[in-house]
Design an enzyme around this catalytic site. Structure first.
Site, short mmCIF file in Angstrom:
data_model
loop_
_atom_site.label_atom_id
_atom_site.label_comp_id
_atom_site.label_asym_id
_atom_site.label_seq_id
_atom_site.Cartn_x
_atom_site.Cartn_y
_atom_site.Cartn_z
N ASP A 67 0.82 -1.21 0.00
CA ASP A 67 0.00 0.00 0.00
C ASP A 67 0.86 1.27 0.00
OD1 ASP A 67 0.94 -0.47 2.59
OD2 ASP A 67 -1.04 -0.88 3.42
N ASN A 136 -7.44 -2.96 14.29
CA ASN A 136 -8.84 -3.17 13.93
C ASN A 136 -9.01 -4.35 12.95
OD1 ASN A 136 -7.90 -2.16 11.50
ND2 ASN A 136 -9.25 -0.38 11.44
N HIS A 138 -7.32 -4.81 10.06
CA HIS A 138 -7.08 -4.55 8.64
C HIS A 138 -5.79 -5.23 8.19
CE1 HIS A 138 -4.83 -0.58 9.67
NE2 HIS A 138 -3.92 -1.37 9.16
N GLU A 143 -9.75 -1.92 5.22
CA GLU A 143 -10.34 -1.59 6.51
C GLU A 143 -11.65 -2.36 6.72
OE1 GLU A 143 -8.65 0.08 8.62
OE2 GLU A 143 -8.37 2.19 8.08
#
Ligand code: GLP
Length: 243
Positions: A67, A136, A138, A143
């Site tokens: 990314d 979280n 991801h 996400e």
């Protein structure tokens, strides 16, 4: 999933570095998917120190990073490109043309995402994808959401994720980009082999959900359960909630 626990971050990093270097010598034209973040810092330190000693032939290795922030690229402090140069690429003899990174400053982000998918395909696909995990759940910048993107795409970053990345921007949340480009779930899951590293207790809930919980788009890493060759490497903190 194969779960491995390590006493600490350094042992974990050294073990993965040994495996990666072995994989490179077995397949000199290997295609690696690489992560950024705090977790792989020890891995890259270990890999570059062994590369200095001339043990690793990087001349044919090809890499694709997971990314990049929208608006940032080479030369921008805070970009994942700058991180990768500093942590690894500036220290090993990899061919610049063999380094795949998303360009967060591309004029057309959609075209850039499509280019990246094609480039990975033309390279023959990813042999090994190394991943970290967000608190979280991801992976990359996929996400938690009602639906996940299959391919490389533009992702809106959640507040928690932007806060976790603030360290790259002098701790100033306002400077953390709101969007990023990221490999999609299918881009990641098409890799022949996946290795996910997680360290620290703040990852333990996401790790437990990924391993023992249901498949859910609310915890993107849970989709790794459907991949046939996944190794999860954990330190004590990250393994804390596992049964
Ligand atoms: C970041 C990256 C991920 C990374 C994760 C964990 O936002 N986009 O690829 O794996 O979050 O980062 P860290 O290792 O710093 O906890």
């Amino acid at each position: 999933m194969k779960i491995e626990r390590f006493d600490n971050d350094d042992v974990l990093a050294a073990t993965l570095a040994t495996r990666l270097i072995a994989a490179i010598s077995l397949k000199p034209r290997i295609v690696l998917g690489l992560p950024t973040g705090r977790t792989p810092v020890a891995l890259y330190r270990e890999v570059r120190s062994r590369s200095h000693r001339g043990h690793v032939d990087w001349s044919q290795v090809r890499t694709f990073n997971l990314d990049e922030f929208v608006g940032l690229g080479a030369g921008d402090a805070g970009s994942y490109r700058s991180y990768m140069q500093a942590e690894l690429f500036d220290h090993v003899r990899i061919e610049p043309l063999n380094v795949g990174m998303l360009d967060g400053r591309a004029a057309s982000l959609a075209a850039e995402c499509a280019r990246y998918e094609r480039a990975i395909e033309r390279a023959g696909g990813l042999d090994i994808q190394i991943l970290g995990i967000g608190a979280n759940g991801h992976i990359g910048f996929n996400e938690p959401a009602d639906a996940l993107d299959a391919k490389t795409h533009v992702a809106a970053l959640q507040g928690e994720t932007r806060r976790a990345n603030a360290g790259l921007f002098g701790g100033e949340l306002g400077r953390v980009p709101t969007h990023a480009l990221s490999m999609g779930m299918a881009t990641i899951l098409r890799a022949q082999e996946i290795v996910l590293m997680a360290t620290g207790a703040e990852k333990s809930e996401a790790v437990a959900g990924m391993i023992d919980g249901p498949l859910t788009t609310r915890l993107p890493a849970s989709f790794l359960q459907v991949h046939p060759r996944v190794t999860v490497m954990l330190d004590r903190g990250a393994a804390r909630r596992l049964t």
